[in-house]
Each structure stands twice: as C-alpha cells, then as structure tokens.
Design a protein around this motif. Structure first.
Motif, PDB file in Angstrom:
ATOM      1  N   VAL A  35       0.842  -1.203   0.000  1.00  0.00           N
ATOM      2  CA  VAL A  35       0.000   0.000   0.000  1.00  0.00           C
ATOM      3  C   VAL A  35       0.874   1.249   0.000  1.00  0.00           C
ATOM      4  CG1 VAL A  35      -1.574   1.367   1.442  1.00  0.00           C
ATOM      5  CG2 VAL A  35      -2.058  -1.036   0.966  1.00  0.00           C
ATOM      6  N   LEU A  36       1.941   1.243   0.778  1.00  0.00           N
ATOM      7  CA  LEU A  36       2.854   2.387   0.761  1.00  0.00           C
ATOM      8  C   LEU A  36       3.419   2.601  -0.638  1.00  0.00           C
ATOM      9  CD1 LEU A  36       4.503   4.633   2.018  1.00  0.00           C
ATOM     10  CD2 LEU A  36       6.152   2.908   2.791  1.00  0.00           C
ATOM     11  N   LEU A  37       3.807   1.518  -1.293  1.00  0.00           N
ATOM     12  CA  LEU A  37       4.358   1.620  -2.644  1.00  0.00           C
ATOM     13  C   LEU A  37       3.332   2.210  -3.602  1.00  0.00           C
ATOM     14  CD1 LEU A  37       7.011   0.758  -4.185  1.00  0.00           C
ATOM     15  CD2 LEU A  37       5.698  -1.231  -4.959  1.00  0.00           C
ATOM     16  N   ALA A  38       2.097   1.724  -3.520  1.00  0.00           N
ATOM     17  CA  ALA A  38       1.048   2.212  -4.416  1.00  0.00           C
ATOM     18  C   ALA A  38       0.715   3.676  -4.145  1.00  0.00           C
ATOM     19  CB  ALA A  38      -0.202   1.344  -4.263  1.00  0.00           C
ATOM     20  N   LEU A  39       0.646   4.054  -2.873  1.00  0.00           N
ATOM     21  CA  LEU A  39       0.356   5.448  -2.533  1.00  0.00           C
ATOM     22  C   LEU A  39       1.490   6.369  -2.988  1.00  0.00           C
ATOM     23  CD1 LEU A  39      -1.105   4.980   1.062  1.00  0.00           C
ATOM     24  CD2 LEU A  39      -2.370   5.792  -0.938  1.00  0.00           C
ATOM     25  N   ALA A  40       2.724   5.916  -2.790  1.00  0.00           N
ATOM     26  CA  ALA A  40       3.866   6.729  -3.210  1.00  0.00           C
ATOM     27  C   ALA A  40       3.885   6.900  -4.724  1.00  0.00           C
ATOM     28  CB  ALA A  40       5.161   6.085  -2.727  1.00  0.00           C
ATOM     29  N   ALA A  41       3.549   5.834  -5.442  1.00  0.00           N
ATOM     30  CA  ALA A  41       3.518   5.909  -6.903  1.00  0.00           C
ATOM     31  C   ALA A  41       2.455   6.892  -7.378  1.00  0.00           C
ATOM     32  CB  ALA A  41       3.253   4.530  -7.490  1.00  0.00           C
ATOM     33  N   ARG A  42       1.331   6.926  -6.676  1.00  0.00           N
ATOM     34  CA  ARG A  42       0.288   7.879  -7.043  1.00  0.00           C
ATOM     35  C   ARG A  42       0.684   9.307  -6.672  1.00  0.00           C
ATOM     36  NH1 ARG A  42      -1.996   3.121  -6.818  1.00  0.00           N
ATOM     37  NH2 ARG A  42      -4.023   2.701  -7.796  1.00  0.00           N
ATOM     38  N   ALA A  43       1.374   9.457  -5.553  1.00  0.00           N
ATOM     39  CA  ALA A  43       1.743  10.790  -5.095  1.00  0.00           C
ATOM     40  C   ALA A  43       2.884  11.396  -5.904  1.00  0.00           C
ATOM     41  CB  ALA A  43       2.140  10.735  -3.615  1.00  0.00           C
ATOM     42  N   LEU A  44       3.889  10.577  -6.244  1.00  0.00           N
ATOM     43  CA  LEU A  44       5.083  11.084  -6.904  1.00  0.00           C
ATOM     44  C   LEU A  44       5.155  10.753  -8.387  1.00  0.00           C
ATOM     45  CD1 LEU A  44       7.809  10.166  -4.234  1.00  0.00           C
ATOM     46  CD2 LEU A  44       6.699  12.376  -4.586  1.00  0.00           C
ATOM     47  N   GLY A  45       4.444   9.684  -8.788  1.00  0.00           N
ATOM     48  CA  GLY A  45       4.597   9.140 -10.131  1.00  0.00           C
ATOM     49  C   GLY A  45       5.443   7.871 -10.041  1.00  0.00           C
ATOM     50  N   ALA A  46       5.020   6.837 -10.750  1.00  0.00           N
ATOM     51  CA  ALA A  46       5.695   5.541 -10.650  1.00  0.00           C
ATOM     52  C   ALA A  46       7.164   5.615 -11.065  1.00  0.00           C
ATOM     53  CB  ALA A  46       4.957   4.505 -11.497  1.00  0.00           C
ATOM     54  N   ASP A  47       7.501   6.549 -11.922  1.00  0.00           N
ATOM     55  CA  ASP A  47       8.887   6.655 -12.389  1.00  0.00           C
ATOM     56  C   ASP A  47       9.811   7.277 -11.349  1.00  0.00           C
ATOM     57  OD1 ASP A  47       7.519   9.084 -12.672  1.00  0.00           O
ATOM     58  OD2 ASP A  47       8.874   9.773 -14.256  1.00  0.00           O
ATOM     59  N   ARG A  48       9.252   7.761 -10.243  1.00  0.00           N
ATOM     60  CA  ARG A  48      10.070   8.373  -9.191  1.00  0.00           C
ATOM     61  C   ARG A  48      10.111   7.532  -7.922  1.00  0.00           C
ATOM     62  NH1 ARG A  48       7.446  14.118  -8.595  1.00  0.00           N
ATOM     63  NH2 ARG A  48       8.896  14.211  -6.817  1.00  0.00           N
ATOM     64  N   VAL A  49       9.651   6.297  -8.027  1.00  0.00           N
ATOM     65  CA  VAL A  49       9.602   5.399  -6.864  1.00  0.00           C
ATOM     66  C   VAL A  49      10.274   4.079  -7.226  1.00  0.00           C
ATOM     67  CG1 VAL A  49       8.097   4.197  -5.224  1.00  0.00           C
ATOM     68  CG2 VAL A  49       7.436   6.451  -6.099  1.00  0.00           C
ATOM     69  N   VAL A  50      11.045   3.540  -6.277  1.00  0.00           N
ATOM     70  CA  VAL A  50      11.705   2.242  -6.458  1.00  0.00           C
ATOM     71  C   VAL A  50      11.371   1.361  -5.268  1.00  0.00           C
ATOM     72  CG1 VAL A  50      13.915   1.026  -6.696  1.00  0.00           C
ATOM     73  CG2 VAL A  50      13.619   3.293  -7.732  1.00  0.00           C
ATOM     74  N   ALA A  51      10.893   0.151  -5.533  1.00  0.00           N
ATOM     75  CA  ALA A  51      10.693  -0.847  -4.479  1.00  0.00           C
ATOM     76  C   ALA A  51      12.032  -1.540  -4.231  1.00  0.00           C
ATOM     77  CB  ALA A  51       9.645  -1.870  -4.911  1.00  0.00           C
ATOM     78  N   ILE A  52      12.395  -1.715  -2.954  1.00  0.00           N
ATOM     79  CA  ILE A  52      13.687  -2.303  -2.611  1.00  0.00           C
ATOM     80  C   ILE A  52      13.443  -3.541  -1.760  1.00  0.00           C
ATOM     81  CG2 ILE A  52      15.950  -1.929  -1.582  1.00  0.00           C
ATOM     82  CD1 ILE A  52      15.367   1.113  -1.849  1.00  0.00           C
ATOM     83  N   LEU A  53      13.839  -4.688  -2.275  1.00  0.00           N
ATOM     84  CA  LEU A  53      13.602  -5.967  -1.607  1.00  0.00           C
ATOM     85  C   LEU A  53      14.915  -6.541  -1.100  1.00  0.00           C
ATOM     86  CD1 LEU A  53      11.642  -8.346  -0.962  1.00  0.00           C
ATOM     87  CD2 LEU A  53      12.232  -9.274  -3.220  1.00  0.00           C
ATOM     88  N   GLY A  54      15.020  -6.719   0.210  1.00  0.00           N
ATOM     89  CA  GLY A  54      16.193  -7.356   0.788  1.00  0.00           C
ATOM     90  C   GLY A  54      16.107  -8.863   0.600  1.00  0.00           C
ATOM     91  N   VAL A  55      17.175  -9.456   0.090  1.00  0.00           N
ATOM     92  CA  VAL A  55      17.189 -10.890  -0.209  1.00  0.00           C
ATOM     93  C   VAL A  55      18.268 -11.566   0.635  1.00  0.00           C
ATOM     94  CG1 VAL A  55      17.544 -12.633  -2.004  1.00  0.00           C
ATOM     95  CG2 VAL A  55      16.361 -10.495  -2.551  1.00  0.00           C
TER      96      VAL A  55
END
Length: 274
Positions: A35-55
């Motif tokens: 939800v945070l990722l989706a809200l951030a993408a709507r607020a900033l634009g998807a091209d300005r957001v990166v999801a970071i997954l620790g592996v």
C-alpha cells in the motif's frame, strides 16, 4: 468508503512526500509495504519510486516471487539488495533485538548502494499506526536511526485502513496473511542458521501446497510446532490430511510434529522475551 479512504490516504502521503524527488520503499510484498508503494507511486509518479527488496536466507522464495508480482502490478521497478544479517553475531544469537540487527543491515545496504545507484532522496517503510503502539518491534529503532520515513503511521493509517486501501486499489496483497521473516520462527536465544531457515521454509511451502494459507512452523530443534488458525486445526489433525501434514513436515528435516492449540500467535517469541 474504501475509495474515499484511499483518496484521503493518497492526499496525506502526497503532502508528506512533498519535496522528495525520488523515493525508495523498503518492500516485502506484504500489504503494508504494498500500500505504501502504491500510494507513493500515485503521489510522486511511478517513475520516481523504487521498491527495494532485501534478499537473504530469511526470505522465503514464495515471498520473493510474490513481491515481484505486486511491484509489477503497481508499475514500479523493483531493485533487489543482498543482505548479510547472518554474518552478524548479534543477529545469529537471536535475542529479542534480532529484528534490529536485520533491519539495520537492510537499511545500511540500502544507504550504501541502492540509494546512490537510483538517485534516491529518501527511504520509507510500511510501519502503520497500529505498529507504533506495539513494544515488540525492535526493527523500528533501526528505521529511526537511519531516518527512514513512516508515511502510513504518520498519516494515522491502521492495519484495517491499510487493508481497505489495498482492496480499493485492487492489490493482490490486500488479503494476504502476515508473513514475518523466517527467522521469526526460531525461539529467542536459539541460534539462527541457514539450515534452520531452510527447514522452516520447506515445511511451510509444503503445507501451503496442502491448502493452509496462514501458518507458522516454529523451530524447536527436532520438533516443528505448527501454528494455524483455529478453524484449520481440526482439518490438519483429522483424516485424510493428518498423515500428509506429518509427512510434509518430516520431509523438511524435523523428527516430530506438534499442533499448537492456541492457533496463530504473531510475535509471540518477542513478546515473551521482552
């Protein structure tokens, strides 16, 4: 109502992220970070957001794949970062502060590599308003020390609110059960090792294939203690599934299988040790 809440949440997050050029979201694929990722993408634009997954060995392969699916659904690129919390003696010792060392490793790796590579101005993670009231979340201290943003909590969004927004957005993770890292299945002060994590992962994956969506396999040496929703306990203990449940867990390397009649107990080890 869910759509009204989603609209208000988007407005709150946009206000909080004003001035952020590019944002990294510490991402697990669970409902909060989704939800945070989706809200951030709507607020900033998807091209300005990166999801970071620790592996690392503490991330189940199924969870890793699900995280990629959600990021694709949101339309945001996902960057994986390899973490080495297992190299930290304090993490392996598995005291009540284990999550601090895990999150500190994650945010340190993000700061050192991902933030620079992707030109990120800030990092955020999916703490919600209910989480803030809990005392058994040492990982929150690591986030604070690394100045990680907590937009959901700051907006006052509870877990119920987060799930409502996820449903409004049609996110695949909307009704996904909580899935803490595999290390949370090992009692405090029992050493965390890749072998134990692998046993837990294999047992849980096998049980999901039998139709148990929400579960924990707690690692007590040769004994696997299964936590299931109360409604699933009878199903797991009765025919015809009883022998299949036992075989699935023994195949992961355990010698004995026990059903915990208390059901699912999120965070039980940390609360008991606090």
């Amino acid at each position: 109502m869910d759509h009204d809440l989603a609209s208000r949440a988007t407005s709150h997050i946009a206000h909080q992220l004003a001035g952020v050029g590019r944002l990294g979201v510490a991402f697990s694929g669970g409902v909060d970070s989704s939800v945070l990722l989706a809200l951030a993408a709507r607020a900033l634009g998807a091209d300005r957001v990166v999801a970071i997954l620790g592996v690392s060995p503490s991330l189940a392969a199924d969870e890793r794949a699900a995280a990629h699916d959600v990021a694709r659904q949101v339309g945001v690129p996902l960057a994986e970062v390899e973490t080495h919390e297992g190299a930290r003696a304090a993490y392996r010792a598995n005291g009540p502060d284990r999550c601090f060392h895990c999150k500190d490793e994650l945010f340190t790796r993000i700061d050192a590599a991902v933030a620079v590579a992707h030109g990120l101005d800030a990092i955020a993670y999916g703490e919600n308003a209910d989480d803030v009231r809990r005392t058994d979340r040492p990982g929150a201290r690591a986030a604070a020390e690394h100045r990680v943003l907590t937009p959901l909590a700051t907006a006052g969004l509870t877990k119920a609110d987060v799930r409502a927004v996820a449903r409004a957005f049609g996110l695949a993770s909307a009704d996904k059960p909580a899935a803490p890292c595999l290390a949370s299945r090992i009692p405090h002060f029992s050493t965390v090792s890749p072998e134990k994590l692998s046993q837990v992962e294999r047992a849980e994956a096998a049980l999901r294939r039998l139709g148990f969506a929400d579960l924990r396999v707690r690692h007590h040496g040769p004994v696997a203690r299964l936590e299931l929703p109360v409604d699933d306990l009878v199903r797991a203990a009765g025919d015809p599934l009883r022998s299949e449940v036992r075989a699935a867990v023994l195949a992961a390397g355990f010698r004995f299988v026990a059903l915990d009649l208390a059901g699912i107990q999120s965070g039980a080890f940390t609360r008991d040790a606090s």
